[in-house]
Design a protein around this motif. Structure first.
Motif, PDB file in Angstrom:
ATOM      1  N   LEU A  93      36.198  52.720  39.884  1.00 42.71           N
ATOM      2  CA  LEU A  93      36.579  51.822  38.799  1.00 42.71           C
ATOM      3  C   LEU A  93      37.763  50.952  39.206  1.00 42.71           C
ATOM      4  CD1 LEU A  93      36.481  50.806  35.871  1.00 42.71           C
ATOM      5  CD2 LEU A  93      37.820  52.837  35.206  1.00 42.71           C
ATOM      6  N   ARG A  94      38.781  51.571  39.819  1.00 44.13           N
ATOM      7  CA  ARG A  94      39.954  50.803  40.255  1.00 44.13           C
ATOM      8  C   ARG A  94      39.548  49.704  41.248  1.00 44.13           C
ATOM      9  NH1 ARG A  94      45.430  52.107  40.777  1.00 44.13           N
ATOM     10  NH2 ARG A  94      45.041  54.347  40.474  1.00 44.13           N
ATOM     11  N   ALA A  95      38.686  50.069  42.205  1.00 45.85           N
ATOM     12  CA  ALA A  95      38.275  49.107  43.224  1.00 45.85           C
ATOM     13  C   ALA A  95      37.544  47.926  42.600  1.00 45.85           C
ATOM     14  CB  ALA A  95      37.402  49.794  44.267  1.00 45.85           C
ATOM     15  N   LEU A  96      36.655  48.193  41.634  1.00 42.13           N
ATOM     16  CA  LEU A  96      35.928  47.104  40.996  1.00 42.13           C
ATOM     17  C   LEU A  96      36.871  46.218  40.185  1.00 42.13           C
ATOM     18  CD1 LEU A  96      33.379  45.590  40.300  1.00 42.13           C
ATOM     19  CD2 LEU A  96      32.979  47.217  38.437  1.00 42.13           C
ATOM     20  N   VAL A  97      37.799  46.823  39.446  1.00 44.29           N
ATOM     21  CA  VAL A  97      38.741  46.035  38.656  1.00 44.29           C
ATOM     22  C   VAL A  97      39.588  45.152  39.566  1.00 44.29           C
ATOM     23  CG1 VAL A  97      40.777  46.176  37.151  1.00 44.29           C
ATOM     24  CG2 VAL A  97      38.781  47.620  36.700  1.00 44.29           C
ATOM     25  N   GLU A  98      39.989  45.682  40.720  1.00 36.85           N
ATOM     26  CA  GLU A  98      40.778  44.879  41.660  1.00 36.85           C
ATOM     27  C   GLU A  98      39.974  43.690  42.177  1.00 36.85           C
ATOM     28  OE1 GLU A  98      42.160  47.579  44.617  1.00 36.85           O
ATOM     29  OE2 GLU A  98      43.767  48.389  43.358  1.00 36.85           O
ATOM     30  N   VAL A  99      38.688  43.901  42.445  1.00 41.87           N
ATOM     31  CA  VAL A  99      37.836  42.793  42.886  1.00 41.87           C
ATOM     32  C   VAL A  99      37.722  41.749  41.779  1.00 41.87           C
ATOM     33  CG1 VAL A  99      35.462  42.156  43.479  1.00 41.87           C
ATOM     34  CG2 VAL A  99      36.531  44.129  44.572  1.00 41.87           C
ATOM     35  N   LEU A 100      37.508  42.203  40.538  1.00 38.42           N
ATOM     36  CA  LEU A 100      37.351  41.268  39.426  1.00 38.42           C
ATOM     37  C   LEU A 100      38.648  40.546  39.091  1.00 38.42           C
ATOM     38  CD1 LEU A 100      35.071  43.410  37.075  1.00 38.42           C
ATOM     39  CD2 LEU A 100      34.384  41.515  38.559  1.00 38.42           C
ATOM     40  N   ALA A 101      39.782  41.187  39.350  1.00 40.31           N
ATOM     41  CA  ALA A 101      41.072  40.554  39.081  1.00 40.31           C
ATOM     42  C   ALA A 101      41.389  39.468  40.105  1.00 40.31           C
ATOM     43  CB  ALA A 101      42.185  41.595  39.056  1.00 40.31           C
ATOM     44  N   ARG A 102      40.576  39.382  41.164  1.00 38.59           N
ATOM     45  CA  ARG A 102      40.708  38.299  42.152  1.00 38.59           C
ATOM     46  C   ARG A 102      39.369  37.559  42.243  1.00 38.59           C
ATOM     47  NH1 ARG A 102      42.617  42.771  44.980  1.00 38.59           N
ATOM     48  NH2 ARG A 102      40.766  42.734  46.327  1.00 38.59           N
ATOM     49  N   ALA A 103      38.737  37.388  41.092  1.00 39.56           N
ATOM     50  CA  ALA A 103      37.354  36.911  41.053  1.00 39.56           C
ATOM     51  C   ALA A 103      37.196  35.528  41.668  1.00 39.56           C
ATOM     52  CB  ALA A 103      36.856  36.895  39.608  1.00 39.56           C
ATOM     53  N   ASP A 104      36.103  35.385  42.430  1.00 40.95           N
ATOM     54  CA  ASP A 104      35.667  34.084  42.899  1.00 40.95           C
ATOM     55  C   ASP A 104      34.299  33.807  42.279  1.00 40.95           C
ATOM     56  OD1 ASP A 104      33.988  35.787  44.246  1.00 40.95           O
ATOM     57  OD2 ASP A 104      34.767  35.346  46.241  1.00 40.95           O
ATOM     58  N   ALA A 105      33.648  32.745  42.733  1.00 39.64           N
ATOM     59  CA  ALA A 105      32.371  32.376  42.131  1.00 39.64           C
ATOM     60  C   ALA A 105      31.339  33.500  42.263  1.00 39.64           C
ATOM     61  CB  ALA A 105      31.847  31.094  42.768  1.00 39.64           C
ATOM     62  N   ALA A 111      29.506  39.773  37.842  1.00 38.13           N
ATOM     63  CA  ALA A 111      30.477  40.626  37.152  1.00 38.13           C
ATOM     64  C   ALA A 111      29.825  41.616  36.191  1.00 38.13           C
ATOM     65  CB  ALA A 111      31.500  39.758  36.418  1.00 38.13           C
ATOM     66  N   ALA A 112      28.983  41.122  35.292  1.00 37.51           N
ATOM     67  CA  ALA A 112      28.390  42.018  34.297  1.00 37.51           C
ATOM     68  C   ALA A 112      27.493  43.061  34.956  1.00 37.51           C
ATOM     69  CB  ALA A 112      27.610  41.209  33.264  1.00 37.51           C
ATOM     70  N   ALA A 113      26.711  42.628  35.952  1.00 41.40           N
ATOM     71  CA  ALA A 113      25.852  43.578  36.671  1.00 41.40           C
ATOM     72  C   ALA A 113      26.687  44.592  37.437  1.00 41.40           C
ATOM     73  CB  ALA A 113      24.925  42.831  37.625  1.00 41.40           C
ATOM     74  N   ALA A 114      27.837  44.155  37.959  1.00 41.90           N
ATOM     75  CA  ALA A 114      28.706  45.067  38.696  1.00 41.90           C
ATOM     76  C   ALA A 114      29.209  46.179  37.785  1.00 41.90           C
ATOM     77  CB  ALA A 114      29.884  44.301  39.288  1.00 41.90           C
ATOM     78  N   ALA A 153      33.793  50.015  49.125  1.00 42.74           N
ATOM     79  CA  ALA A 153      32.669  49.266  49.697  1.00 42.74           C
ATOM     80  C   ALA A 153      31.630  48.966  48.627  1.00 42.74           C
ATOM     81  CB  ALA A 153      32.039  50.066  50.838  1.00 42.74           C
ATOM     82  N   ARG A 154      31.387  49.941  47.768  1.00 45.99           N
ATOM     83  CA  ARG A 154      30.412  49.717  46.687  1.00 45.99           C
ATOM     84  C   ARG A 154      30.925  48.667  45.705  1.00 45.99           C
ATOM     85  NH1 ARG A 154      26.137  50.629  43.881  1.00 45.99           N
ATOM     86  NH2 ARG A 154      26.167  51.171  41.685  1.00 45.99           N
ATOM     87  N   ALA A 155      32.225  48.675  45.413  1.00 45.15           N
ATOM     88  CA  ALA A 155      32.788  47.666  44.520  1.00 45.15           C
ATOM     89  C   ALA A 155      32.580  46.268  45.088  1.00 45.15           C
ATOM     90  CB  ALA A 155      34.270  47.935  44.281  1.00 45.15           C
ATOM     91  N   GLN A 156      32.797  46.113  46.396  1.00 44.53           N
ATOM     92  CA  GLN A 156      32.554  44.815  47.020  1.00 44.53           C
ATOM     93  C   GLN A 156      31.065  44.452  46.956  1.00 44.53           C
ATOM     94  OE1 GLN A 156      34.800  42.750  47.988  1.00 44.53           O
ATOM     95  NE2 GLN A 156      36.643  43.981  48.224  1.00 44.53           N
ATOM     96  N   GLU A 157      30.214  45.448  47.141  1.00 40.64           N
ATOM     97  CA  GLU A 157      28.767  45.216  47.101  1.00 40.64           C
ATOM     98  C   GLU A 157      28.330  44.681  45.744  1.00 40.64           C
ATOM     99  OE1 GLU A 157      25.074  48.171  46.331  1.00 40.64           O
ATOM    100  OE2 GLU A 157      26.469  48.802  47.902  1.00 40.64           O
ATOM    101  N   VAL A 158      28.728  45.382  44.666  1.00 37.62           N
ATOM    102  CA  VAL A 158      28.239  44.990  43.345  1.00 37.62           C
ATOM    103  C   VAL A 158      28.867  43.681  42.881  1.00 37.62           C
ATOM    104  CG1 VAL A 158      27.656  47.344  42.666  1.00 37.62           C
ATOM    105  CG2 VAL A 158      29.931  46.451  42.135  1.00 37.62           C
TER     106      VAL A 158
END
Length: 287
Positions: A93-105, A111-114, A153-158
């Motif tokens: 969860l932390r990893a995904l939130v960090e990815v979304l907090a630096r969201a690109d296109a 995002a929703a699917a992730a 790695a999964r957070a980056q994938e989704v």
């Protein structure tokens, strides 16, 4: 009094999500998604917030139940393994939130699917996960660290960042091989194979997924064996058009599903979806 003491000791699950998913993180994700300027960013942000709120609440409930089980010393080491499983999910969860907090296109598009792709906390209560038992004490800490890296790695994938996820998965796989802990090698190979597939490297994806499937089968790591075989139905049968081999992988996935205890419905659904894609590619439209 004993019950009250246990509830007090196990009532801080939401506090453990501070800095993972709290008001500050909600604002950071909302701002980042909107800042991409995508026309659907506001809608994506609302869906992400609702999904992550629900996931965090489910995680807190599962954590409280696992904590009480630890306090009661239920069923040997299984409650402790449930706690470790939930800790890995917290890192996911932390990893995904960090990815979304630096969201690109790419991130806002996925995002929703992730969020929907996050591992459900209830999965940690599936007894089939613990047939392996805990890792040896000498490598337990390193195994937990590497599982956290695989969660990244999964957070980056989704989020659609396949190259970044693949680099993390490869690093984790090499470290797992150095530890010589085969269940973790299977997990890393699975993540690597999925990301190779997402990147369009189908021969590399097939090799990694086959290694994951057979290593998982050898160590009775059923969840990984099933997922790897399901992915191979798509990679071998749909991407590489070798239908006969793909049907063998489908049969293996079904066989492992049938022997597995616990709730196999999500993986059964995933297998049927993959077989459906294979039948479409074979031209067997009615099936």
């Amino acid at each position: 009094e004993a019950v009250a003491a246990r509830e007090a000791a196990c009532g801080d699950a939401e506090a453990q999500l501070a800095g993972v998913w709290d008001d500050e993180r909600r604002s950071a994700v909302d701002l980042a998604l909107r800042a991409t300027g995508a026309p659907y960013a506001a809608d994506a942000s609302a869906r992400v917030r609702a999904g992550l709120d629900a996931h965090a609440a489910a995680w807190a409930d599962a954590h409280a139940r696992a904590c009480v089980a630890v306090q009661l010393r239920e069923s040997g080491d299984a409650p402790n393994q449930r706690m470790h499983c939930l800790e890995t999910q917290r890192h996911e969860l932390r990893a995904l939130v960090e990815v979304l907090a630096r969201a690109d296109a790419a991130a806002v598009e996925h995002a929703a699917a992730a969020v929907a792709g996050l591992t459900p906390p209830a999965r940690c209560e599936d007894p089939s996960l613990y047939r392996l038992g805990p890792p040896p004490a000498a490598v337990a800490s390193a195994v937990r660290d590497l599982r956290d890296r695989l969660a990244g790695a999964r957070a980056q994938e989704v989020a659609g960042h396949f190259a970044a996820g693949l680099e993390l998965a490869r690093e984790a796989r090499l470290a797992a091989e150095a530890l010589a802990y085969r269940p973790l090698i299977a997990e890393a190979r699975l993540r690597e194979g999925v990301l190779e597939d997402m990147s369009g490297s189908y021969p590399a994806a097939e090799a990694a997924l086959a290694a994951a499937a057979w290593t998982a089968e050898a160590t009775q790591h059923d969840a990984v064996a099933i997922e790897a075989a399901i992915e191979l139905v798509l990679v071998v049968g749909v991407r590489r058009a070798r239908h006969g081999e793909a049907n063998i992988w489908a049969a293996l996935a079904q066989a492992v599903l049938e022997r597995s205890p616990g709730d196999a419905r999500p993986q059964q659904a995933g297998l049927w979806a993959s077989i459906g894609a294979l039948r479409l590619h074979e031209g067997r439209f009615a099936e």
